[in-house]
Write an enzyme that holds these catalytic residues in place. Structure first.
Site, mmCIF file in Angstrom:
data_model
loop_
_atom_site.group_PDB
_atom_site.id
_atom_site.type_symbol
_atom_site.label_atom_id
_atom_site.label_comp_id
_atom_site.label_asym_id
_atom_site.label_seq_id
_atom_site.Cartn_x
_atom_site.Cartn_y
_atom_site.Cartn_z
ATOM 1 N N LYS A 230 -3.488 19.459 -8.124
ATOM 2 C CA LYS A 230 -3.356 20.513 -9.147
ATOM 3 C C LYS A 230 -2.429 21.625 -8.687
ATOM 4 O O LYS A 230 -1.864 22.343 -9.497
ATOM 5 C CB LYS A 230 -4.722 21.080 -9.466
ATOM 6 C CG LYS A 230 -5.462 20.166 -10.419
ATOM 7 C CD LYS A 230 -6.573 20.879 -11.095
ATOM 8 C CE LYS A 230 -7.001 20.087 -12.316
ATOM 9 N NZ LYS A 230 -8.221 20.617 -12.884
ATOM 10 N N GLU B 119 5.068 5.198 3.274
ATOM 11 C CA GLU B 119 4.523 6.508 3.638
ATOM 12 C C GLU B 119 5.680 7.512 3.730
ATOM 13 O O GLU B 119 6.760 7.180 4.217
ATOM 14 C CB GLU B 119 3.786 6.357 4.980
ATOM 15 C CG GLU B 119 3.150 7.573 5.565
ATOM 16 C CD GLU B 119 2.260 8.385 4.644
ATOM 17 O OE1 GLU B 119 1.216 7.891 4.208
ATOM 18 O OE2 GLU B 119 2.624 9.550 4.368
ATOM 19 N N ASP C 137 -2.465 12.327 -3.321
ATOM 20 C CA ASP C 137 -2.341 13.714 -3.804
ATOM 21 C C ASP C 137 -3.652 14.504 -3.792
ATOM 22 O O ASP C 137 -4.147 14.911 -4.849
ATOM 23 C CB ASP C 137 -1.819 13.708 -5.252
ATOM 24 C CG ASP C 137 -0.618 12.813 -5.446
ATOM 25 O OD1 ASP C 137 0.345 12.980 -4.695
ATOM 26 O OD2 ASP C 137 -0.645 11.953 -6.346
ATOM 27 N N GLU D 115 0.867 -1.193 0.000
ATOM 28 C CA GLU D 115 0.000 0.000 0.000
ATOM 29 C C GLU D 115 0.896 1.233 0.000
ATOM 30 O O GLU D 115 1.788 1.366 0.858
ATOM 31 C CB GLU D 115 -0.939 0.049 1.212
ATOM 32 C CG GLU D 115 -1.872 1.260 1.076
ATOM 33 C CD GLU D 115 -2.776 1.525 2.271
ATOM 34 O OE1 GLU D 115 -2.660 0.851 3.302
ATOM 35 O OE2 GLU D 115 -3.596 2.459 2.157
ATOM 36 N N ASP E 211 -11.329 10.594 -4.414
ATOM 37 C CA ASP E 211 -12.612 11.309 -4.391
ATOM 38 C C ASP E 211 -12.586 12.508 -5.334
ATOM 39 O O ASP E 211 -13.570 13.215 -5.454
ATOM 40 C CB ASP E 211 -12.933 11.783 -2.958
ATOM 41 C CG ASP E 211 -11.821 12.634 -2.376
ATOM 42 O OD1 ASP E 211 -10.685 12.550 -2.885
ATOM 43 O OD2 ASP E 211 -12.084 13.381 -1.415
HETATM 44 C C1 SAM Z 1 -4.638 12.134 1.165
HETATM 45 S S1 SAM Z 1 -3.692 11.118 2.149
HETATM 46 C C2 SAM Z 1 -4.556 9.578 2.099
HETATM 47 C C3 SAM Z 1 -4.203 8.704 3.264
HETATM 48 C C4 SAM Z 1 -4.916 7.347 3.294
HETATM 49 N N1 SAM Z 1 -4.515 6.521 2.182
HETATM 50 C C5 SAM Z 1 -6.392 7.537 3.313
HETATM 51 O O1 SAM Z 1 -7.056 7.183 2.316
HETATM 52 O O2 SAM Z 1 -6.912 8.038 4.324
HETATM 53 C C6 SAM Z 1 -2.273 10.807 1.119
HETATM 54 C C7 SAM Z 1 -1.165 10.095 1.878
HETATM 55 O O3 SAM Z 1 -0.157 9.709 0.980
HETATM 56 C C8 SAM Z 1 1.108 10.085 1.487
HETATM 57 N N2 SAM Z 1 1.929 10.311 0.287
HETATM 58 C C9 SAM Z 1 1.819 11.323 -0.614
HETATM 59 N N3 SAM Z 1 2.690 11.168 -1.624
HETATM 60 C C10 SAM Z 1 3.368 10.012 -1.338
HETATM 61 C C11 SAM Z 1 4.419 9.327 -1.999
HETATM 62 N N4 SAM Z 1 4.937 9.806 -3.132
HETATM 63 N N5 SAM Z 1 4.882 8.190 -1.454
HETATM 64 C C12 SAM Z 1 4.374 7.722 -0.276
HETATM 65 N N6 SAM Z 1 3.386 8.343 0.397
HETATM 66 C C13 SAM Z 1 2.878 9.465 -0.130
HETATM 67 C C14 SAM Z 1 0.826 11.328 2.311
HETATM 68 O O4 SAM Z 1 1.804 11.547 3.302
HETATM 69 C C15 SAM Z 1 -0.517 10.967 2.919
HETATM 70 O O5 SAM Z 1 -0.379 10.221 4.114
#
Ligand code: SAM
Length: 320
Positions: free
Chosen positions: A101, A47, A97, A22, A133
């Protein structure tokens, strides 16, 4: 713990089992759900955020589960450096992300290079699951997936609004609360050839030996923040230089972005017994000897040699 490139997962888990990955697990609930519902798999979560890492590590320790590990890093780095081709049974990405944007497009998780790496790393018939979403993100992902011959859509529509077997993630719940339903993609690795995404391994340690009539103090005086852009999308920023008075050594703080890895590390220029200097990297920031690291070392060596007409590079072990 620093993992070798590529990682030896069965050694890390003490047991060989099919792998589930994941990327961007956030609060870690979905990761724990994957681990609980797949006791015969090794589940790896990636993460970049320190706080999320801490939370997940606490949840893993409290659960007593032995088939789940959280890895600190960028999804792109982990896919390219830690996993062998055709080695992962399932890859899950939930709500990546959210402000994509406003961020630099090159930093977006779901883009051509990452999808190529995902296809390369999935086993035959391996599954790729993506949820978001953000409608624009779903459309962007759909366009990219249409141009990904190695994956086949398992649904009749580009994405669906519900998916059985899922638990609702934190960001998914936030989306529902704010009136944004989820868009879920389910793709399977087919038997079309995968893009050739080789496992990026560590290179030898770079170093430069420099002869210069200048003292470290005189070199420090001439230092100012510098940037260097090298072919291959490598961006190096020499942020700061510091004097280590006890060793009469200089320490250079460097931030570097390469397509598959970001690093923040230090190079040190140390006087040798024969009067020359050695430029090598230190263990600060646990740097990995990548091509960018070699280029950063060579470029800084050249800059130091340019500071005085009698200065010269005596030897360099640097991949250009
Ligand atoms: C919007 S949150 C979603 C978290 C979780 N998956 C959820 O659905 O509640 C995006 C997560 O991805 C992590 N993240 C963003 N870019 C990443 C990357 N390139 N590699 C690993 N983690 C990343 C961020 O730190 C954050 O915890």
């Amino acid at each position: 713990m620093t993992l070798p490139w590529p990682a030896n997962w069965s050694e890390l888990f003490d047991k060989e089992r099919p792998l589930i990955l994941e990327i961007g697990f956030g609060n870690g609930d979905y990761l724990m759900h994957l681990a609980r519902s797949n006791p015969d798999h090794n589940v790896i979560g990636i993460e970049i955020a320190n706080k999320s890492m801490e939370k997940a590590e606490r949840k893993i320790a409290a659960s007593g589960l032995l088939n789940v590990r959280a890895i600190h890093g960028r999804g792109e780095t982990v896919l390219h450096h830690l996993f062998e081709p055709a080695s992962i049974e399932q890859i899950h990405v939930n709500y990546p992300d959210p402000w994509f944007k406003t961020r630099h497009a090159g930093r977006r998780l779901i883009q051509r290079d990452t999808l190529d790496a995902i296809v390369s790393r999935l086993e035959p018939q391996g599954m790729f699951y993506l949820g978001t979403d953000i409608l624009d993100y779903a459309e962007m992902a759909h366009d990219l997936l249409l141009e990904t011959p190695g994956l086949t859509n398992q649904q009749d529509t580009p994405w669906s609004d519900t998916m059985s077997g899922r638990i609702v993630t934190k960001y998914e719940e936030k989306g529902y609360r704010e009136g944004r339903p989820g868009h879920f993609f389910v793709y399977q690795r087919n038997d079309r050839p995968a893009p050739d995404v080789s496992v990026m391994k560590e290179l030898a340690m770079p170093h430069v030996v420099l002869s210069s009539p200048l003292s470290p103090e005189a070199m420090l005086d001439q230092f100012d923040k510098m940037t260097h852009h090298a072919p291959g999308d490598i961006h190096i920023v020499y942020l700061e230089a510091f004097m280590d008075h006890r060793r009469r050594a200089l320490l250079f703080e460097i931030k570097m972005q390469e397509p598959t890895i970001d690093q923040h590390f230090c190079l040190t220029l140390t006087p040798r017994d024969d009067g020359d200097y050695t430029l090598i990297f230190t263990s600060i920031g646990n740097p990995r000897p990548t091509l960018g690291m070699h280029i950063a070392t060579g470029h800084l060596g050249d800059w130091l040699a340019s500071l005085h007409p009698e200065a010269r590079i005596v030897s360099r072990k640097v991949r250009e």
